[in-house]
Design an enzyme around this catalytic site. Structure first.
Site, short mmCIF file in Angstrom:
data_model
loop_
_atom_site.label_atom_id
_atom_site.label_comp_id
_atom_site.label_asym_id
_atom_site.label_seq_id
_atom_site.Cartn_x
_atom_site.Cartn_y
_atom_site.Cartn_z
N ARG A 120 0.88 -1.19 0.00
CA ARG A 120 0.00 0.00 0.00
C ARG A 120 0.91 1.22 0.00
O ARG A 120 1.69 1.42 0.93
CB ARG A 120 -0.89 0.02 1.24
CG ARG A 120 -1.57 1.36 1.45
CD ARG A 120 -2.66 1.35 2.47
NE ARG A 120 -3.84 0.69 1.95
CZ ARG A 120 -5.06 0.80 2.49
NH1 ARG A 120 -5.25 1.53 3.56
NH2 ARG A 120 -6.09 0.16 1.96
N GLN A 161 -10.25 -3.82 -3.19
CA GLN A 161 -11.52 -3.27 -2.74
C GLN A 161 -12.61 -3.52 -3.80
O GLN A 161 -13.71 -3.98 -3.48
CB GLN A 161 -11.38 -1.75 -2.50
CG GLN A 161 -12.64 -1.11 -1.98
CD GLN A 161 -13.01 -1.58 -0.58
OE1 GLN A 161 -12.18 -1.59 0.31
NE2 GLN A 161 -14.25 -2.02 -0.38
N ASP A 183 -17.21 7.53 -1.54
CA ASP A 183 -15.94 7.44 -0.79
C ASP A 183 -15.62 8.85 -0.26
O ASP A 183 -16.26 9.84 -0.65
CB ASP A 183 -14.83 6.89 -1.71
CG ASP A 183 -13.53 6.60 -0.97
OD1 ASP A 183 -13.55 6.52 0.28
OD2 ASP A 183 -12.47 6.45 -1.63
N CYS A 217 -16.30 2.00 0.80
CA CYS A 217 -15.14 1.14 1.08
C CYS A 217 -14.69 1.24 2.53
O CYS A 217 -14.02 0.33 3.02
CB CYS A 217 -13.99 1.52 0.15
SG CYS A 217 -13.50 3.25 0.31
N ARG A 240 -13.49 -8.39 1.90
CA ARG A 240 -12.08 -8.14 1.61
C ARG A 240 -11.25 -9.38 1.95
O ARG A 240 -10.40 -9.81 1.17
CB ARG A 240 -11.56 -6.93 2.42
CG ARG A 240 -12.10 -5.58 2.00
CD ARG A 240 -11.58 -5.16 0.63
NE ARG A 240 -10.12 -5.12 0.61
CZ ARG A 240 -9.38 -4.11 1.06
NH1 ARG A 240 -9.96 -3.03 1.52
NH2 ARG A 240 -8.06 -4.15 1.00
N1 CP Z 1 -11.13 0.02 2.58
C1 CP Z 1 -9.86 -0.06 3.00
O1 CP Z 1 -8.93 -0.31 2.24
O2 CP Z 1 -9.72 0.16 4.34
P1 CP Z 1 -8.34 0.36 5.12
O3 CP Z 1 -7.79 1.70 4.71
O4 CP Z 1 -8.75 0.34 6.57
O5 CP Z 1 -7.41 -0.74 4.78
N1 NVA Z 2 -9.85 6.81 -1.30
C1 NVA Z 2 -9.46 6.40 0.03
C2 NVA Z 2 -9.71 4.94 0.21
C3 NVA Z 2 -9.33 4.39 1.56
C4 NVA Z 2 -9.54 2.93 1.67
C5 NVA Z 2 -8.01 6.73 0.25
O1 NVA Z 2 -7.19 6.52 -0.66
O2 NVA Z 2 -7.68 7.22 1.33
#
Ligand code: CP
Ligand code: NVA
Length: 314
Positions: free
Chosen positions: A116, A146, A233, A272, A300
């Site tokens: 991530r 997601q 979102d 999400c 998930r």
């Molecule tokens: N939806 C999602 O990816 O949540 P987190 O940021 O908690 O991993």
């Molecule tokens: N769009 C949001 C999604 C989090 C799961 C972000 O990138 O913070």
């Protein structure tokens, strides 16, 4: 091809899950079908050791609740284990390159890396130089895990996907980009209601148009009519500064009961998570019986077990 007619093969022609741009409908059906199968087994208390003794390294340069816990629990249920690597604790956070990180991790028998981070190009570079499967756990551009969990959730609720209409409202961000591709490739119609200047990625729209029906509009009220799913979102994604102008532009795209009333009677609300109640969605909508946000969160884990199995098993 419709998911209801799809016969799983328990394999896909990919080494990585970097985004859904180069995934076919069949490959998405494959992942979702296996996710559903593994979920049923899990509910019966059966955890097959499909990834016995495999190791998933998880690199996080941004915060997470769902992604971190669902991957860690998922690999454990499959008989493997996870290594949590916060980028602020490993040398990547002090400027070591992705190339050198990939080469180093490849020497330790790592089978998969979930990452991530900010740049999509970093995920791609990791896949290029690493000797392991790479799974995108969110970048500034995409959030494929997601979207796969979301489509699995929609399929479980409606029993099919073909012809269902999903309306995404708000910022045309990473979640929107992956959702558009997933919907278009699984037979769903998608309408994106975004303010001008906050549209989803143009290449994503171009790719989605090859597969299905997609509309991009600034008129949420019109888009929401007859929707089966209403999705939103946050206004500000991780790494973005809060700014008044963007907030103001996105406020009319908030999902409230008036918008839900324009959708079909049996429509569901999706997000999400994490959510900001009172911003992109009102509390009464996200906490209503129409909301399936925790089903999405649960899925998930199941769908990622399928992804890991398909990418990491021998
Ligand atoms: N939806 C999602 O990816 O949540 P987190 O940021 O908690 O991993
Ligand atoms: N769009 C949001 C999604 C989090 C799961 C972000 O990138 O913070």
């Amino acid at each position: 091809m419709d998911i209801t007619q799809y016969r799983p093969k328990e394999k896909i022609n990919h080494k990585h899950l970097l985004n859904l741009m180069d995934y076919s409908s069949e490959e998405i059906f494959e992942i979702i079908s296996l996710g559903i199968k593994l979920k049923h087994l899990y509910k019966k208390g059966v955890n097959k050791p499909l990834l016995k003794n495999k190791t998933l390294a998880m690199i996080f340069s941004k915060s997470s609740t769902r992604t971190r816990v669902s991957f860690e629990q998922g690999i454990r249920q499959l008989g493997g284990h996870a290594l949590f690597l916060s980028s602020s604790d490993i040398q990547l956070g002090r400027g070591e390159t992705i190339h050198d990180t990939a080469k180093t991790l490849s020497r330790y028998g790592i089978d998969g890396v979930m990452i991530r981070t900010f740049l999509q190009s970093d995920v791609e570079e990791l896949a290029k130089y690493g000797d392991f499967a790479v799974i995108n756990g969110l970048t500034d551009d995409f959030h494929p895990c997601q979207a796969l969990a979301d489509i699995m959730t929609v399929y479980e609720i409606f029993g099919h996907l073909n012809g269902l209409k999903l309306v995404y409202s708000g910022d045309g961000n990473n979640v929107a980009n992956s959702l558009i591709l997933a919907c278009a490739k699984t037979g769903m119609e998608i309408a994106c209601a975004t303010p001008k200047g906050f549209e989803p990625n143009a290449d994503v729209i171009k790719e989605a148009e090859k597969w299905g029906k997609i509309t991009v509009t600034d008129n949420l009220e019109e888009a929401a009519v007859d929707a089966d799913v209403i999705y939103t979102d946050v206004f500000f994604s991780m790494g973005q500064q809060n700014d008044e102008k963007k907030s103001k532009a996105l406020m009319p795209y908030q999902i409230n009961q008036d918008i839900m009333k324009k959708a079909k009677k049996e429509a569901v609300f999706m997000h999400c998570l994490p959510a900001h109640r009172g911003e992109e969605v009102t509390q009464d909508v996200i906490d209503s019986p129409a909301s399936v946000v925790f089903e999405q969160a649960e899925n998930r884990m199941h769908v990622q077990k399928a992804v890991m199995t398909l990418l990491m098993k021998d």
